[in-house]
Design a protein around this motif. Structure first.
Motif, PDB file in Angstrom:
ATOM      1  N   ASP A  47     -62.344  17.182  68.150  1.00  0.00           N
ATOM      2  CA  ASP A  47     -63.137  17.993  69.073  1.00  0.00           C
ATOM      3  C   ASP A  47     -63.047  17.422  70.485  1.00  0.00           C
ATOM      4  O   ASP A  47     -63.275  16.230  70.708  1.00  0.00           O
ATOM      5  CB  ASP A  47     -64.589  17.995  68.595  1.00  0.00           C
ATOM      6  CG  ASP A  47     -65.503  18.801  69.514  1.00  0.00           C
ATOM      7  OD1 ASP A  47     -64.997  19.637  70.281  1.00  0.00           O
ATOM      8  OD2 ASP A  47     -66.728  18.581  69.446  1.00  0.00           O
ATOM      9  N   LEU A  48     -62.749  18.282  71.460  1.00  0.00           N
ATOM     10  CA  LEU A  48     -62.647  17.862  72.858  1.00  0.00           C
ATOM     11  C   LEU A  48     -63.991  17.921  73.582  1.00  0.00           C
ATOM     12  O   LEU A  48     -64.072  17.580  74.757  1.00  0.00           O
ATOM     13  CB  LEU A  48     -61.636  18.749  73.597  1.00  0.00           C
ATOM     14  CG  LEU A  48     -60.169  18.548  73.191  1.00  0.00           C
ATOM     15  CD1 LEU A  48     -59.313  19.684  73.755  1.00  0.00           C
ATOM     16  CD2 LEU A  48     -59.647  17.211  73.668  1.00  0.00           C
ATOM     17  N   GLY A  49     -65.039  18.334  72.874  1.00  0.00           N
ATOM     18  CA  GLY A  49     -66.354  18.447  73.496  1.00  0.00           C
ATOM     19  C   GLY A  49     -66.847  17.167  74.155  1.00  0.00           C
ATOM     20  O   GLY A  49     -67.306  17.187  75.302  1.00  0.00           O
ATOM     21  N   PRO A  50     -66.783  16.019  73.467  1.00  0.00           N
ATOM     22  CA  PRO A  50     -67.227  14.780  74.114  1.00  0.00           C
ATOM     23  C   PRO A  50     -66.448  14.451  75.383  1.00  0.00           C
ATOM     24  O   PRO A  50     -67.016  13.922  76.344  1.00  0.00           O
ATOM     25  CB  PRO A  50     -67.006  13.720  73.028  1.00  0.00           C
ATOM     26  CG  PRO A  50     -67.114  14.484  71.742  1.00  0.00           C
ATOM     27  CD  PRO A  50     -66.485  15.812  72.039  1.00  0.00           C
ATOM     28  N   LEU A  51     -65.153  14.773  75.411  1.00  0.00           N
ATOM     29  CA  LEU A  51     -64.371  14.533  76.619  1.00  0.00           C
ATOM     30  C   LEU A  51     -64.828  15.463  77.740  1.00  0.00           C
ATOM     31  O   LEU A  51     -64.951  15.045  78.899  1.00  0.00           O
ATOM     32  CB  LEU A  51     -62.878  14.719  76.335  1.00  0.00           C
ATOM     33  CG  LEU A  51     -61.933  14.460  77.512  1.00  0.00           C
ATOM     34  CD1 LEU A  51     -62.065  13.018  78.009  1.00  0.00           C
ATOM     35  CD2 LEU A  51     -60.486  14.755  77.118  1.00  0.00           C
ATOM     36  N   ARG A  52     -65.114  16.726  77.419  1.00  0.00           N
ATOM     37  CA  ARG A  52     -65.643  17.645  78.428  1.00  0.00           C
ATOM     38  C   ARG A  52     -66.951  17.095  79.000  1.00  0.00           C
ATOM     39  O   ARG A  52     -67.165  17.111  80.213  1.00  0.00           O
ATOM     40  CB  ARG A  52     -65.902  19.021  77.809  1.00  0.00           C
ATOM     41  CG  ARG A  52     -64.665  19.801  77.390  1.00  0.00           C
ATOM     42  CD  ARG A  52     -65.047  21.224  77.006  1.00  0.00           C
ATOM     43  NE  ARG A  52     -63.974  21.896  76.310  1.00  0.00           N
ATOM     44  CZ  ARG A  52     -63.894  22.028  74.988  1.00  0.00           C
ATOM     45  NH1 ARG A  52     -64.867  21.533  74.228  1.00  0.00           N
ATOM     46  NH2 ARG A  52     -62.877  22.639  74.414  1.00  0.00           N
ATOM     47  N   ASP A  53     -67.815  16.628  78.112  1.00  0.00           N
ATOM     48  CA  ASP A  53     -69.093  16.091  78.577  1.00  0.00           C
ATOM     49  C   ASP A  53     -68.896  14.914  79.523  1.00  0.00           C
ATOM     50  O   ASP A  53     -69.601  14.775  80.521  1.00  0.00           O
ATOM     51  CB  ASP A  53     -69.950  15.654  77.386  1.00  0.00           C
ATOM     52  CG  ASP A  53     -70.501  16.836  76.600  1.00  0.00           C
ATOM     53  OD1 ASP A  53     -70.401  17.972  77.107  1.00  0.00           O
ATOM     54  OD2 ASP A  53     -71.032  16.617  75.505  1.00  0.00           O
TER      55      ASP A  53
END
Length: 575
Positions: free
Chosen positions: A297-303
């Motif tokens: 998941d790329l979500g943590p990187l977006r955050d």
């Protein structure tokens, strides 16, 4: 994260008097403008809005009468996530339903004949009022976010973060308010753009966040892929490595490249770096383990990118033409310079010097290096160390208690109540540390090393050499100092400053560093220095560097911004 759309829309639904001229003579009560202004003020950081802002709500009129303007502003708010601002914060999540409700009301009203219109309530004014207010309030919230007012770093990081208040006069926000009051959609766009930080670093990081907004297809499973082979999986691999930051952003679509399916050397090198950072075998083979890690998941990187865009908004718009830049999580110092004649704050900088640094140890209370903008005013060779009270109590005094000769052996001068004393004769186990001041003479035991760069701040924070040069043998910095920044190449920094600022001959500063007498050299003009904290950084070539969070600052900011999850704490990604 809470939203005030519902109370604002409810107020709007009570009516909006100016619609008389649009929809007939119906008497429609105007909303309580002051209540609306107070509600919006609470949403924008528990502080009153700029004095001009409530005026937007004082007049019972439709601000966005033009349908094309409403559509354009809705698209503008839809794009807020490109700056790391959530749709909920600017009502972009609710505006589509309000637009649909308005369209339905218009169709319903158009279907009535004249007699029906004389007897039925017109549903359009309330729908227009709700949409108008949501757009207006969303634009104000967006502007406040872009000038860095969503979170206060001084409260989040007490005594360790000293930001510059951007738009301190409110002129930038005033321009937005004026454009809204004038119903000038073009002016709103310009005002919002002017509220964004002008720095290259912000624009590059924003671009990288934009590349992460779209959902990427996962890399399909398949046989192990080695460099030089061809596969339909290669474009997927390129997209994923670019998203993770191991390849520079490229305007050329991964599927449209002439060599789209060739697993080439650049991809192999990037995958090897990714594997190493993930703790995998760094063999540049796209196997099942590497595929699974890339498909995470790329979500943590977006955050993480969102958090660092916010930090750009806490920096001054004008960083100066020439300055030292220390990024604490990167353990790195750079000297940046742009053309001194440049009047555009968006003008790019050249990097003139780079070196690793050691920063304050996070494990000891009070030793973290602060985030601060300051300036270097003096370069001092063979410096003495005037021991701060906190370090005297924590380190120097206990050393004397353990061994009464230790201070004498390590070159300390000792002053008791202002008078010099022989440290060998002091009964250290029966005196108080508060009576004493300690100064360590230049020498191999002095932790300042051979040069220090004095700054103006009242926290005794400066840049200096270290007598533990071995800490830089691996070419990287660390978190091990007692608060100051230890430079990996202090001789180069001294050489640069004194040749560039004071006009010294090349090599003079290096010779003074190696073994000249103790001397302090005042710079002919102060040299700006910015101690910053970025755990995500977009380089000029478009590559993304993600650093560990040595002081744990990301989690606090994520909570303040209501991200709902804490970004992962990655290992460093080598270039």
């Amino acid at each position: 994260m809470t939203t005030l759309l519902h109370p604002l829309a409810l107020v709007a639904l009570l009516g909006w008097g100016i619609f008389d001229s649009w929809f007939g003579p119906e008497e429609i009560a105007a909303p309580d403008a002051r209540a609306v202004a107070e509600a919006v003020g609470l949403r924008l950081g528990n502080a009153k809005l700029h004095p001009a802002t409530p005026d937007v709500y004082e007049r019972p009129r439709l601000v966005w009468a033009d349908a094309r303007a409403r559509a354009g502003l809705a698209r503008l708010l839809d794009a807020a996530p490109a700056d790391g601002v959530t749709p909920e914060e600017v009502h972009a999540d609710a505006i589509p339903s309000l637009r649909i409700a308005l369209a339905a009301a218009e169709r319903k009203w158009a279907a009535h004949d004249g007699e029906a219109r004389d007897t039925l309530a017109d549903p359009r004014p309330a729908r227009l009022a709700a949409l108008d207010l949501a757009l207006t309030d969303g634009l104000l919230r967006f502007g406040d976010a872009l000038r860095g007012r969503r979170a206060d770093p001084r409260r989040l990081y007490t005594h360790s973060w000293f930001p510059t208040l951007r738009d301190s006069t409110g002129a930038g926000f005033d321009a937005l308010v004026e454009a809204i009051e004038a119903s000038d959609a073009r002016g709103v766009v310009d005002a919002l753009d002017a509220l964004r930080p002008p720095h290259d670093g912000y624009r590059r990081l924003r671009a990288r966040l934009g590349g992460l907004q779209a959902d990427l297809a996962p890399i399909p499973a398949g046989a192990d892929l080695a460099p030089g082979q061809r596969s339909v999986r290669v474009p997927h691999l390129r997209d994923r490595l670019t998203a993770w930051g191991y390849l520079p952003a490229d305007t050329l679509d991964a599927w449209a490249r002439p060599d789209a399916y060739v697993y080439d050397d650049s991809l192999a090198a990037a995958l090897g770096r990714f594997e190493e950072a993930q703790g995998l075998t760094a063999d540049s083979v796209l196997d099942a383990a590497a595929t699974e890690a890339l498909n995470a998941d790329l979500g943590p990187l977006r955050d993480r990118l969102v958090l660092n865009l916010e930090r750009w908004r806490w920096l001054p718009d004008d960083l100066g033409d020439h300055f030292v830049w220390v990024n604490l999580p990167a353990f790195e110092l750079r000297v940046m310079r742009r053309d001194s004649g440049a009047t555009d704050l968006r003008a790019p900088y050249d990097e003139n010097l780079r070196m690793p640094v050691n920063i304050g140890n996070a494990q000891t209370a009070g030793w973290t290096t602060p985030v601060i903008t300051d300036s270097i005013h003096t370069v001092e060779f063979q410096p003495a160390w005037y021991v701060p009270r906190s370090l005297a109590a924590a380190n120097v005094f206990p050393m004397a208690v353990r061994d009464s000769l230790a201070l004498w052996r390590q070159g300390f001068e000792v002053y008791q109540n202002g008078a010099p004393v022989d440290s060998r004769l002091v009964p250290w186990d029966s005196v108080s540390v508060g009576q004493f001041r300690f100064v360590q003479r230049p020498g191999p035991a002095n932790p300042l090393g051979r040069v220090k760069f004095l700054m103006h701040n009242p926290y005794a924070i400066l840049i200096h050499d270290t007598n533990k040069r071995y800490t830089f043998e691996d070419g990287a910095g660390s978190s091990m100092s007692s608060g100051c920044v230890q430079a990996g190449a202090p001789d180069q920094l001294a050489e640069y400053l004194l040749t560039t600022v004071n006009g010294w001959e090349e090599g003079d500063a290096t010779r003074s560093w190696r073994g000249g007498p103790r001397r302090g050299v005042r710079l002919e003009r102060p040299f700006l220095s910015h101690f910053t904290y970025f755990t995500a950084w977009a380089e000029a070539d478009g590559s993304l560097q993600v650093y560990a969070d040595p002081y744990g600052y990301d989690a606090r900011l994520a909570e303040a911004l209501g991200l709902g999850r804490l970004p992962a704490n990655p290992t460093d990604q080598p270039s």
